[in-house]
Enzyme design. Structure first.
Site, PDB file in Angstrom:
ATOM      1  N   THR A 170       0.917  -1.130   0.000  1.00  0.00           N
ATOM      2  CA  THR A 170       0.000   0.000   0.000  1.00  0.00           C
ATOM      3  C   THR A 170       0.948   1.169   0.000  1.00  0.00           C
ATOM      4  O   THR A 170       2.021   1.076   0.582  1.00  0.00           O
ATOM      5  CB  THR A 170      -0.890   0.081   1.273  1.00  0.00           C
ATOM      6  OG1 THR A 170      -1.747  -1.045   1.316  1.00  0.00           O
ATOM      7  CG2 THR A 170      -1.742   1.335   1.287  1.00  0.00           C
ATOM      8  N   VAL A 199     -12.207  -5.496  -1.233  1.00  0.00           N
ATOM      9  CA  VAL A 199     -11.765  -4.118  -1.026  1.00  0.00           C
ATOM     10  C   VAL A 199     -11.256  -3.999   0.404  1.00  0.00           C
ATOM     11  O   VAL A 199     -11.934  -4.429   1.340  1.00  0.00           O
ATOM     12  CB  VAL A 199     -12.915  -3.109  -1.262  1.00  0.00           C
ATOM     13  CG1 VAL A 199     -12.447  -1.689  -0.973  1.00  0.00           C
ATOM     14  CG2 VAL A 199     -13.437  -3.226  -2.688  1.00  0.00           C
ATOM     15  N   ASP A 201      -8.846  -1.295   3.198  1.00  0.00           N
ATOM     16  CA  ASP A 201      -9.041   0.035   3.780  1.00  0.00           C
ATOM     17  C   ASP A 201      -8.602   1.163   2.867  1.00  0.00           C
ATOM     18  O   ASP A 201      -9.061   2.297   3.012  1.00  0.00           O
ATOM     19  CB  ASP A 201      -8.311   0.148   5.120  1.00  0.00           C
ATOM     20  CG  ASP A 201      -6.804   0.012   4.967  1.00  0.00           C
ATOM     21  OD1 ASP A 201      -6.360  -0.889   4.230  1.00  0.00           O
ATOM     22  OD2 ASP A 201      -6.065   0.804   5.577  1.00  0.00           O
ATOM     23  N   THR A 221      -1.486   1.602   6.291  1.00  0.00           N
ATOM     24  CA  THR A 221      -1.013   0.464   5.507  1.00  0.00           C
ATOM     25  C   THR A 221      -0.977  -0.765   6.391  1.00  0.00           C
ATOM     26  O   THR A 221      -0.572  -0.700   7.547  1.00  0.00           O
ATOM     27  CB  THR A 221       0.391   0.716   4.918  1.00  0.00           C
ATOM     28  OG1 THR A 221       0.865  -0.504   4.317  1.00  0.00           O
ATOM     29  CG2 THR A 221       1.390   1.170   5.970  1.00  0.00           C
ATOM     30  N   GLY A 222      -1.439  -1.883   5.856  1.00  0.00           N
ATOM     31  CA  GLY A 222      -1.405  -3.104   6.650  1.00  0.00           C
ATOM     32  C   GLY A 222      -2.573  -4.008   6.340  1.00  0.00           C
ATOM     33  O   GLY A 222      -3.063  -4.045   5.209  1.00  0.00           O
ATOM     34  N   GLY A 224      -5.861  -4.702   5.831  1.00  0.00           N
ATOM     35  CA  GLY A 224      -6.955  -3.775   5.547  1.00  0.00           C
ATOM     36  C   GLY A 224      -8.228  -4.038   6.307  1.00  0.00           C
ATOM     37  O   GLY A 224      -8.899  -3.113   6.772  1.00  0.00           O
TER      38      GLY A 224
END
Length: 302
Positions: A170, A199, A201, A221-222, A224
């Protein structure tokens, strides 16, 4: 008009990446170069919203990171891309599950500027590229060999890789401009071997992206799903606004919640005073930043 010192931060994903002999020299060089470009734009008077879009476009164009060209591939072997962008006055735009825009963040910005909707998804969002004059690319533009090998490894293990031996891709950017305005932007290819249509985050205002001139700008980031579950980015804003918590304390509490619900990751933030925070639960997060007209710094590990 009061001149405010400019600040920015960018990220290129977080994860429990292994130490390498060269310490991710290519990633650091890319982060430093994109950071210098972003800081220069702000120093030249760019609005925060233009600076974060510029930074994320460059991160999308760099195939080292999981966004745009070089994004990870879903279970069908396709790059399905999500992105969102927000200005400190509340204007925002987002796209999810897109396959055509060369720079998904550019399509999210076009949705924001158009102003009729906040989010477009799937084939209808792809069709909007033509309406908004957003550059497109063929499907094979996004696919690089490293990501094909990564997908093969995930399929062998029947795994949806987040993953612990490679960074959770991300990319994102946050900025405060010389007028004191804030903005944030985030873009991703998601997770290797994810279900088509998933989908996370990064495409969701409030989960992966948030900006308010009253509080902060955040890009996450990570994992989601975990960031969605705790409404991570917007929660920091509300903690600051209603709970009067400092940004760093609020951000660290949110990262603790991510871990508590089984996730992992990090985020970048700038508050209305131009101070930067870069918390993470992982061993590392690809990042670069400059605080209050200071020099650009780049780092990978904690």
């Amino acid at each position: 008009m009061t001149h405010h010192p400019v600040s920015f931060a960018i990220h290129g994903g977080a994860g429990d990446m292994p130490d390498r002999d060269h310490g991710y020299a290519d990633h650091l060089a890319a982060l430093q170069a994109i950071g210098v470009s972003t800081r220069q734009a702000l120093a030249d008077g760019a609005d925060a919203i233009d600076a974060v879009e510029l930074a994320v476009r460059q991160l999308e164009d760099c195939e080292l990171f999981n966004a745009g060209r070089g994004a990870v591939l879903n279970a069908d072997g396709d790059a399905e891309l999500d992105a969102s962008i927000m200005r400190g006055d509340g204007a925002c735009g987002a796209v999810a599950g897109v396959r055509r825009p060369r720079n998904p963040i550019g399509l999210a910005r076009a949705v924001m500027d158009d102003g009729h909707h906040v989010m477009l998804v799937g084939p209808n969002a792809d069709q909007a590229c033509d309406r908004f004059g957003v550059d497109t690319a063929p499907p094979d533009y996004f696919v690089v060999n490293d990501r094909l090998r990564q997908l093969d490894r995930a399929r062998e293990r029947s795994a949806i890789m987040l993953d612990h031996d490679e960074p959770l891709g991300t990319v994102g950017a946050v900025a405060r401009d010389a007028r004191g305005a804030l903005a944030a932007a985030t873009s991703t290819g998601g997770m290797t071997n994810k279900a088509p249509g998933r989908v996370g985050d990064s495409g969701i205002i409030g989960a992966g992206t948030w900006a308010s001139d009253a509080s902060c700008a955040i890009s996450s980031t990570g994992h989601g799903e975990s960031f969605v579950r705790v409404n991570a980015a917007a929660q920091i804003h509300w903690r600051m606004l209603l709970g009067h918590e400092p940004m760093t304390a609020a951000a660290e509490l949110v990262i603790d919640q991510i871990v508590a619900c089984g996730g992992m990751g990090g985020l970048i933030g700038i508050d209305r005073d131009g101070l930067v925070c870069l918390p993470m639960s992982t061993r590392g997060m690809f990042r670069a930043w400059a605080e209050l007209d200071g020099p650009v710094q780049a780092a990978v590990f904690r």
